[in-house]
Design an enzyme around this catalytic site. Structure first.
Site, PDB file in Angstrom:
ATOM      1  NE  ARG A 188      -3.036  -3.161   0.503  1.00  0.00           N
ATOM      2  CZ  ARG A 188      -3.454  -4.001   1.435  1.00  0.00           C
ATOM      3  NH1 ARG A 188      -2.766  -4.128   2.574  1.00  0.00           N
ATOM      4  NH2 ARG A 188      -4.542  -4.720   1.252  1.00  0.00           N
ATOM      5  CG  ASP A 355      -5.929 -12.150   3.155  1.00  0.00           C
ATOM      6  OD1 ASP A 355      -5.042 -12.476   2.341  1.00  0.00           O
ATOM      7  OD2 ASP A 355      -6.141 -10.974   3.482  1.00  0.00           O
ATOM      8  CD  GLU A 356      -9.387  -8.891   3.482  1.00  0.00           C
ATOM      9  OE1 GLU A 356      -9.882  -8.289   4.440  1.00  0.00           O
ATOM     10  OE2 GLU A 356      -8.477  -8.404   2.769  1.00  0.00           O
ATOM     11  CE1 TYR A 448      -4.408  -8.434  12.011  1.00  0.00           C
ATOM     12  CE2 TYR A 448      -5.348  -6.985  10.362  1.00  0.00           C
ATOM     13  CZ  TYR A 448      -4.919  -8.235  10.747  1.00  0.00           C
ATOM     14  OH  TYR A 448      -4.994  -9.290   9.868  1.00  0.00           O
ATOM     15  CD1 TRP A 498      -2.944  -5.115   8.662  1.00  0.00           C
ATOM     16  CD2 TRP A 498      -2.197  -5.622   6.631  1.00  0.00           C
ATOM     17  NE1 TRP A 498      -2.939  -6.485   8.554  1.00  0.00           N
ATOM     18  CE2 TRP A 498      -2.489  -6.824   7.314  1.00  0.00           C
ATOM     19  CE3 TRP A 498      -1.710  -5.686   5.314  1.00  0.00           C
ATOM     20  CZ2 TRP A 498      -2.308  -8.078   6.729  1.00  0.00           C
ATOM     21  CZ3 TRP A 498      -1.530  -6.937   4.739  1.00  0.00           C
ATOM     22  CH2 TRP A 498      -1.832  -8.120   5.442  1.00  0.00           C
ATOM     23  CD  GLU A 500      -4.668  -1.069   4.208  1.00  0.00           C
ATOM     24  OE1 GLU A 500      -3.873  -0.963   5.180  1.00  0.00           O
ATOM     25  OE2 GLU A 500      -5.324  -2.105   3.979  1.00  0.00           O
TER      26      GLU A 500
END
Length: 789
Positions: A188, A355-356, A448, A498, A500
């Protein structure tokens, strides 16, 4: 005092009456916490001598060892990478040019001995560190010797003094879990090789031994693959990036700026070598079958709709519905990619994501439907299992094992796969019950670390959720639901960053620090040796001071002993300690936000609160490098218990008013925005959502109190909430933020009291809970039977 009228109460009070009418006080009328000024002082009283993560066994002795230029460094092998690391550290960090010699068995005085003799009796990664006035001995093999060195380094004073006095001590230590991991998403947003090394340095210093490198995703492919040059020519570059929180903007806005980056294979080898020298294993992640949008921009033939000409590297976040088609062409591509990846990364594990992965494309694909029938599969979930198992067989044929997110359980788990349980602990529990290795990394447990560390309205833009330091510290990776035999399959724990909303390296450091230090103690330290108060108040301040001095960015905690709350009493007693050694605490009592131009806290303070008045304390911590904590805000009132209201009704529940709008504060709930009203039997907000992106609620009514006491109230809400009792503010949990619990207290007499709760939800995914506590009773949600209108 400015802007304080909302707190004023015209009633004249007598504090003697308060004391006589409230015999038991639940909420103390003082702010108090003990800390220390520096690491040297901490060593006198701290059982772990400031070491993070806390060791298994530590015995202090009398005396010190003087480390100087005359000290000799002896090692069984002078080429051992732990020995080489330590010699380099002494020279470059301590200005100590110490001679390194082979250990012949003759140990002169004033020596440091690094040896593996006797280490075969230690648990894996274990070590013994013995410091006497004559010598220092570290016993360990492989990583164990390195970790002993890291503990010794933590005992050394900072600075390049050319000499150091070290406390005499005996430490026997080993990790609770073999796997202690930290993930970095570079897809990202991309991070330089230098930053990745800095990241690894932090991991090694705190005995975190697995670096999970998330290298491919919809928003960018970040690793050079020689056989497929378009992966770096096309898939590594997106045309632009979404601005801000993509959930909140309609229409979405973009920065119109190309963004990209990738690591060459030579850079990968450089990082792998660097990590290996610090006993950090690198686990590369190559996503499949989902999160593959960037690949299709370069190689659309690998998708289920190869004729589509609009494939591009994703410019926003979220889940995309294009996934790899399970064709022979796709498997050839992935096997070729993984072959090059495995040539670069020598570790045991290859992470394949899993995942996802929405199955829409497979459901619509004629090829996939024929393949399901051909293979005798039940559905698309079993097709994903076929996909993962086929990749696993290939990886196993190369002598490696796969790791996948817990979705790889769907359709049947691959026989040798390790599961990373991220959607809570359920996937890990299921995998352990099937005798599969598990790494616990649930976002719901604070792991997370792209999530909030405080209220969203005062924290940098983030991915939502709430993961404060104490939440990650208190996590236990061993689920109670597992039997003792099943618990053995829990290999360890990992935190994930993560990226983003993390576009800079400074922000990445802010998000991992100090939470990574808490992670280290979760993975290393036994439950019996964990103590959050000792961790935050005694040991952490010296480590944060080291980070501050060495130009790391980190979240500065609030002053130890400060808190955001509303309390009642006749004297505000302030006893604070800096959470960062060398940092200063500034405060105000005039309602203005504190800054370095205000009064500096130096000694305990006592503010008498006259009857009928209040005092308002705000504090901020400013470190030597200029970093700042968030402002804390405490209000203390001195007034009599609130008299009960004359109410004789029997109607259960509270009246509510429903508002619509994009709210950021409960003050914005205005009459013109009301779209509904009625009666609610609880504070449950789910019935009010009705797919509204933003809404607000105002609850009004009465709460029945069954005894005179000081009552604690709190709201736990995702986004803002405020609670008033008899029109008196008691809980201020306002502002846009993730799930956050905020409390206060108020003295109440037996009977009915007016209760008002204001709440807004900015995302339609928030929630609200309201709690009450009293002397001798635990905190619990307010019973609907207590509410009337």
């Amino acid at each position: 005092m400015k802007n304080l009228n909302k707190y004023r109460n015209p009633v004249t009070l007598d504090i003697i009456q308060v004391v006589s009418e409230i015999k038991r006080i639940l909420i103390a009328s003082s702010i108090f916490m003990v800390g220390f000024a520096g690491l040297a002082n901490a060593q006198d009283n701290n059982p772990s001598l400031g070491i993070i993560p806390a060791p298994v066994l530590l015995k202090k002795s009398i005396g010190t060892f003087m480390l100087s230029q005359q000290t000799t460094l002896l090692a069984d092998s002078v080429m051992n990478k732990a020995v080489v690391f330590f010699q380099d550290y002494l020279l470059n960090k301590g200005m100590l040019k110490i001679k390194l010699k082979p250990n012949s068995g003759l140990i002169p005085a004033n020596s440091i001995v690094l040896t593996s003799q006797g280490a075969d009796k230690l648990p894996p990664d274990g070590y013994i560190l013995l410091i006497t006035p004559q010598k220092i001995t570290i016993t360990g093999r492989g990583a164990g010797l390195f970790y002993g060195i890291q503990s010794l380094i933590q005992l050394m004073p900072g600075g390049k003094a050319g000499a150091a006095s070290l406390p005499c001590v005996e430490i026997e230590d080993y990790p609770r879990f073999k796997y202690r991991g930290l993930m970095l998403d570079v897809c990202r947003h991309f991070f330089s090789v230098e930053f990745v090394k800095r990241y690894i340095d932090l991991m090694a210093a705190y005995k975190v031994n697995n670096f999970h490198w998330h290298l491919t995703d919809d928003q960018g492919w970040r690793i050079e693959i020689k056989k497929y040059p378009k992966l770096t020519q096309v898939s590594s570059l997106r045309a632009q990036t979404v601005i801000g929180d993509f959930h909140d903007r309609t229409p979405q806005q973009y920065d119109n700026t190309p963004y990209g980056g990738f690591y060459t294979q030579d850079q990968i080898r450089e990082v792998v070598k660097y990590a290996s020298a610090r006993y950090v294993n690198i686990i590369p992640e190559i996503e499949m079958p989902g999160h593959s949008e960037a690949v299709f921009a370069a190689y659309p033939e690998l998708s289920c709709n190869p004729s589509l000409t609009t494939y591009k590297v994703a410019e926003t976040w979220g889940i995309f519905h294009n996934i790899y088609c399970p064709s022979e062409q796709t498997f050839d591509f992935l096997q070729n990619v993984l072959t090059e990846v495995m040539d670069l990364f020598p570790g045991k594990y290859i992470h394949i994501g899993g995942d996802e992965a929405p199955k829409d494309a497979w459901k619509k694909s004629e090829f996939c439907q024929k393949l399901i029938k051909k293979l005798g599969l039940k559905d698309e979930e079993e097709l994903q299992s076929y996909f993962i198992q086929r990749i696993e067989k290939f990886v196993n044929s190369k002598g490696r094992n796969i790791i996948g997110w817990d979705e790889i359980l769907e359709g049947g788990l691959s026989p040798n796969a390790t599961v990373m349980s991220w959607r809570g602990e359920a996937g890990g529990i299921a995998a352990a019950r099937q005798n599969h290795h598990v790494i616990m990394t649930p976002g719901s447990a604070g792991l997370y670390i792209d999530q909030l560390q405080g209220k969203q309205n005062i924290e940098p833009l983030n991915n939502g959720g709430n993961a404060p330091l104490d939440k990650i510290y208190r996590y236990n990776p061993i689920p109670a639901e597992l039997t003792s035999d099943q618990q053995k399959y829990i290999q360890g724990v990992q935190a994930n960053l993560w990226a983003e909303y993390i576009a800079t390296e400074k922000k990445a450091e802010y998000m991992i620090l100090p939470r990574m230090l808490a992670l280290s103690e979760v993975g290393w330290t036994s439950l019996s040796n964990k103590n959050f108060a000792d961790f935050t108040n005694t040991r952490l301040p010296s480590h944060l001071a080291w980070l501050d001095k060495n130009n790391f960015n980190y979240r500065v905690p609030a002053a130890i002993g400060s808190q955001d709350t509303i309390v009642f009493g006749s004297q505000l007693n302030v006893n604070l300690t800096s959470p960062v050694n060398g940092a200063k605490i500034y405060f105000t009592i005039d309602g203005y936000p504190p800054r370095e131009t205000d009064m500096e806290y130096t000694v305990p303070m006592h503010y008498n609160v006259p009857a009928g008045q209040y005092r308002e304390l705000k504090t901020i911590v400013i470190t030597p490098s200029g970093k700042r904590s968030q402002v804390t805000h405490t209000v203390m009132y001195n007034q009599l218990p609130f008299e009960a209201i004359n109410y004789n009704g029997t109607s259960k529940g509270l009246k509510y008013r429903l508002y619509t709008g994009g709210f950021t504060s409960t003050n914005q709930l205005k009459d013109e925005a009301v779209i509904d009203s009625g009666v609610s039997l609880s504070f449950n907000t789910s019935a009010f959502k009705n797919n509204m992106k933003g809404f607000g609620l105002l609850f009004n009514g009465f709460i029945h109190i069954d005894a005179d006491d000081v009552y604690g109230f709190s709201t736990s809400s995702a986004n803002g909430s405020v609670l008033l009792i008899d029109n008196q503010p008691v809980v201020d949990n306002d502002g846009k933020h993730g799930l956050f619990d905020q409390g206060g207290a108020v003295p109440l007499k037996k009977g009915y009291h007016k209760i008002t709760i204001k709440y807004f939800d900015a995302t339609s995914s928030g929630n609200l809970k309201v709690f009450i506590s009293a002397t001798g009773k635990p905190k619990s949600e307010i019973n609907p039977a207590m509410l009337f209108y």
